[in-house]
Design a protein around this motif. Structure first.
Motif, PDB file in Angstrom:
ATOM      1  N   PRO A  88      -7.768  36.445 -64.025  1.00 23.87           N
ATOM      2  CA  PRO A  88      -7.268  35.073 -63.865  1.00 23.87           C
ATOM      3  C   PRO A  88      -6.842  34.826 -62.410  1.00 23.87           C
ATOM      4  N   VAL A  89      -7.361  33.749 -61.806  1.00 24.08           N
ATOM      5  CA  VAL A  89      -7.061  33.445 -60.410  1.00 24.08           C
ATOM      6  C   VAL A  89      -6.825  31.949 -60.220  1.00 24.08           C
ATOM      7  N   GLU A  90      -6.280  31.631 -59.067  1.00 23.81           N
ATOM      8  CA  GLU A  90      -6.147  30.249 -58.611  1.00 23.81           C
ATOM      9  C   GLU A  90      -6.734  30.171 -57.211  1.00 23.81           C
ATOM     10  N   ILE A  91      -7.421  29.074 -56.909  1.00 22.83           N
ATOM     11  CA  ILE A  91      -8.095  28.910 -55.625  1.00 22.83           C
ATOM     12  C   ILE A  91      -7.480  27.731 -54.877  1.00 22.83           C
ATOM     13  N   TYR A  92      -7.139  27.971 -53.599  1.00 22.33           N
ATOM     14  CA  TYR A  92      -6.482  26.958 -52.775  1.00 22.33           C
ATOM     15  C   TYR A  92      -7.264  26.729 -51.483  1.00 22.33           C
ATOM     16  N   PRO A  93      -7.275  25.505 -50.960  1.00 28.13           N
ATOM     17  CA  PRO A  93      -7.967  25.249 -49.688  1.00 28.13           C
ATOM     18  C   PRO A  93      -7.379  26.105 -48.570  1.00 28.13           C
ATOM     19  N   ALA A  94      -8.239  26.695 -47.755  1.00 28.22           N
ATOM     20  CA  ALA A  94      -7.786  27.527 -46.640  1.00 28.22           C
ATOM     21  C   ALA A  94      -7.721  26.748 -45.337  1.00 28.22           C
ATOM     22  N   THR A  95      -8.241  25.526 -45.317  1.00 34.69           N
ATOM     23  CA  THR A  95      -8.256  24.734 -44.094  1.00 34.69           C
ATOM     24  C   THR A  95      -7.640  23.361 -44.346  1.00 34.69           C
ATOM     25  N   LYS A  96      -7.315  22.680 -43.262  1.00 34.56           N
ATOM     26  CA  LYS A  96      -6.786  21.326 -43.343  1.00 34.56           C
ATOM     27  C   LYS A  96      -7.287  20.524 -42.152  1.00 34.56           C
ATOM     28  N   SER A  97      -7.232  19.229 -42.260  1.00 31.61           N
ATOM     29  CA  SER A  97      -7.743  18.364 -41.195  1.00 31.61           C
ATOM     30  C   SER A  97      -6.590  17.761 -40.402  1.00 31.61           C
ATOM     31  N   GLY A  98      -5.580  18.573 -40.124  1.00 28.37           N
ATOM     32  CA  GLY A  98      -4.399  18.065 -39.440  1.00 28.37           C
ATOM     33  C   GLY A  98      -4.643  17.637 -38.011  1.00 28.37           C
ATOM     34  N   ALA A  99      -5.677  18.178 -37.352  1.00 24.82           N
ATOM     35  CA  ALA A  99      -5.910  17.861 -35.950  1.00 24.82           C
ATOM     36  C   ALA A  99      -6.562  16.489 -35.760  1.00 24.82           C
ATOM     37  N   ALA A 100      -7.187  15.961 -36.811  1.00 24.39           N
ATOM     38  CA  ALA A 100      -7.921  14.705 -36.672  1.00 24.39           C
ATOM     39  C   ALA A 100      -6.972  13.512 -36.620  1.00 24.39           C
ATOM     40  N   ILE A 101      -7.361  12.488 -35.866  1.00 24.08           N
ATOM     41  CA  ILE A 101      -6.612  11.242 -35.798  1.00 24.08           C
ATOM     42  C   ILE A 101      -7.549  10.127 -36.234  1.00 24.08           C
ATOM     43  N   SER A 102      -7.134   9.368 -37.223  1.00 24.16           N
ATOM     44  CA  SER A 102      -7.976   8.279 -37.727  1.00 24.16           C
ATOM     45  C   SER A 102      -7.360   6.930 -37.360  1.00 24.16           C
ATOM     46  N   PHE A 103      -8.215   5.950 -37.149  1.00 23.14           N
ATOM     47  CA  PHE A 103      -7.767   4.617 -36.776  1.00 23.14           C
ATOM     48  C   PHE A 103      -8.169   3.613 -37.848  1.00 23.14           C
ATOM     49  N   ARG A 104      -7.391   2.552 -37.962  1.00 18.95           N
ATOM     50  CA  ARG A 104      -7.737   1.405 -38.802  1.00 18.95           C
ATOM     51  C   ARG A 104      -8.126   0.253 -37.890  1.00 18.95           C
ATOM     52  N   GLN A 105      -9.057  -0.582 -38.327  1.00 18.71           N
ATOM     53  CA  GLN A 105      -9.372  -1.786 -37.578  1.00 18.71           C
ATOM     54  C   GLN A 105      -8.315  -2.840 -37.886  1.00 18.71           C
ATOM     55  N   ILE A 106      -7.732  -3.426 -36.812  1.00 20.18           N
ATOM     56  CA  ILE A 106      -6.626  -4.364 -36.950  1.00 20.18           C
ATOM     57  C   ILE A 106      -7.000  -5.712 -36.344  1.00 20.18           C
ATOM     58  N   HIS A 107      -6.645  -6.791 -37.046  1.00 16.01           N
ATOM     59  CA  HIS A 107      -6.803  -8.145 -36.517  1.00 16.01           C
ATOM     60  C   HIS A 107      -5.668  -8.377 -35.526  1.00 16.01           C
ATOM     61  N   GLU A 108      -5.998  -8.358 -34.208  1.00 14.77           N
ATOM     62  CA  GLU A 108      -4.952  -8.347 -33.171  1.00 14.77           C
ATOM     63  C   GLU A 108      -3.990  -9.531 -33.245  1.00 14.77           C
ATOM     64  N   PRO A 109      -4.448 -10.782 -33.440  1.00 12.81           N
ATOM     65  CA  PRO A 109      -3.495 -11.906 -33.472  1.00 12.81           C
ATOM     66  C   PRO A 109      -2.432 -11.789 -34.560  1.00 12.81           C
ATOM     67  N   SER A 110      -2.821 -11.241 -35.722  1.00 11.05           N
ATOM     68  CA  SER A 110      -1.868 -11.146 -36.832  1.00 11.05           C
ATOM     69  C   SER A 110      -1.271  -9.757 -36.990  1.00 11.05           C
ATOM     70  N   GLY A 111      -1.941  -8.747 -36.432  1.00  8.71           N
ATOM     71  CA  GLY A 111      -1.461  -7.374 -36.581  1.00  8.71           C
ATOM     72  C   GLY A 111      -1.717  -6.784 -37.951  1.00  8.71           C
ATOM     73  N   LYS A 112      -2.589  -7.422 -38.742  1.00 11.25           N
ATOM     74  CA  LYS A 112      -2.870  -6.950 -40.102  1.00 11.25           C
ATOM     75  C   LYS A 112      -4.209  -6.221 -40.157  1.00 11.25           C
ATOM     76  N   PRO A 113      -4.341  -5.242 -41.087  1.00 10.46           N
ATOM     77  CA  PRO A 113      -5.593  -4.484 -41.178  1.00 10.46           C
ATOM     78  C   PRO A 113      -6.749  -5.341 -41.685  1.00 10.46           C
ATOM     79  N   VAL A 114      -7.938  -5.027 -41.176  1.00 10.58           N
ATOM     80  CA  VAL A 114      -9.142  -5.752 -41.566  1.00 10.58           C
ATOM     81  C   VAL A 114      -9.679  -5.164 -42.867  1.00 10.58           C
ATOM     82  N   LYS A 115     -10.007  -6.017 -43.809  1.00  7.96           N
ATOM     83  CA  LYS A 115     -10.578  -5.582 -45.076  1.00  7.96           C
ATOM     84  C   LYS A 115     -12.075  -5.864 -45.084  1.00  7.96           C
TER      85      LYS A 115
END
Length: 292
Positions: free
Chosen positions: A19-46
């Motif tokens: 009996p075993v359990e398997i866990y992720p050995a890596t993570k994506s902590g170094a990545a930086i993700s961006f959202r597209q923002i409507h600049e006049p309102s400051g709200k995210p684009v859908k």
């Protein structure tokens, strides 16, 4: 253990089940993700689902399709796709053992830590770990996860075991398609010796903590500065590589290797060929880079 298990079940070796359990050995902590923002309102684009010539559509009208030829699709609903999904078995059977060196690095996709599920499983777990270590083998099997089947390899890692998800043969491009035009001539013996000396000089133990993603580090600094700047524009000065001499299109490989072995930045031949008028330009720019 705080982390959420990727898979729980048992490893089976003949009549032995662990009996075993398997866990992720890596993570994506170094990545930086961006959202597209409507600049006049400051709200995210859908995003809306649209069809050419029709416009916005209801998500309930969307089905999955496989393109058989340009513009022609075979449509499948969720029930048809679900019907062929494999049952998520809770057993990983090791069906073959191969030398670790036989598996090309191109086939390794993602690693996971494998730990014994409880104290009762630990004895058999340690026996398997030591047997794999002594034989220098990797155990192969197929793991059913989320309706799909993954090819995996199991190998020892310190006091534990690591499970590597492997790519199937049709997921790897054949190297011959890319290297067929590369020459097969034997290099000059002196050049080879110099290259080997340079490799030996720069050899050492691998320590991943010594390497950093400088782009991500700089981006984090910009984000931190921007957060404090209240909307003002912020630029991060990053030191650029030293300019490369373009005085000659002919590379004196022997001189370059000798200079590298001696610890010099440039080959003497390259410095002699460099026009005097161009020497001043890099010197003027150097102080600006150092102040960044």
């Amino acid at each position: 253990m705080a982390a959420r298990a990727y898979w729980k079940g048992q490893i089976r070796l003949a009549l032995v089940s662990i009996p075993v359990e398997i866990y992720p050995a890596t993570k994506s902590g170094a990545a930086i993700s961006f959202r597209q923002i409507h600049e006049p309102s400051g709200k995210p684009v859908k995003y809306e689902k649209t069809v050419p010539g029709i416009g916005a559509i209801d998500t309930d009208d969307i089905v999955k399709g496989y393109e058989t030829s340009k513009g022609n699709y075979v449509l499948l609903d969720e029930e048809e796709i679900e019907a062929v999904k494999l049952e998520s078995k809770r057993t990983l059977e090791l069906v073959q053992f191969v030398d670790a060196g036989e598996i090309d690095i191109l086939y390794y996709a993602k690693p996971y830590y494998v730990v014994p599920a409880d104290e009762l499983a630990e004895e058999a777990y340690i026996v398997l770990r030591e047997a794999l270590s002594k034989s220098k083998k990797v155990g192969l099997g197929q793991l059913s996860v989320r309706g799909q089947e993954q090819l995996v390899g199991l190998r020892p890692c310190g006091r534990g075991l690591v499970l590597e998800v492997l790519r199937y043969a049709d997921e790897v491009n054949k190297a011959a398609n890319y290297f067929r035009d590369v020459g097969n001539a034997k290099p000059d013996a002196d050049l080879l010796d110099l290259a080997a000396t340079l490799i030996d000089k720069k050899s050492g133990k691998f320590d991943a903590s010594e390497y950093h993603n400088h782009y991500v580090d700089a981006l984090k600094r910009v984000i931190a500065k921007k957060a404090k700047a209240k909307g003002k524009r912020v630029l991060e000065d990053v030191e650029e590589p030293a300019p490369v001499s373009r005085g000659s299109n002919v590379i004196d490989l022997m001189a370059a290797l000798k200079a590298s072995v001696d610890g010099k930045k440039k080959a003497p031949a390259a410095e002699e060929k460099k026009p005097p008028a161009k020497k001043a330009a890099p010197a003027k720019k150097a102080p600006a880079r150092k102040r960044a």
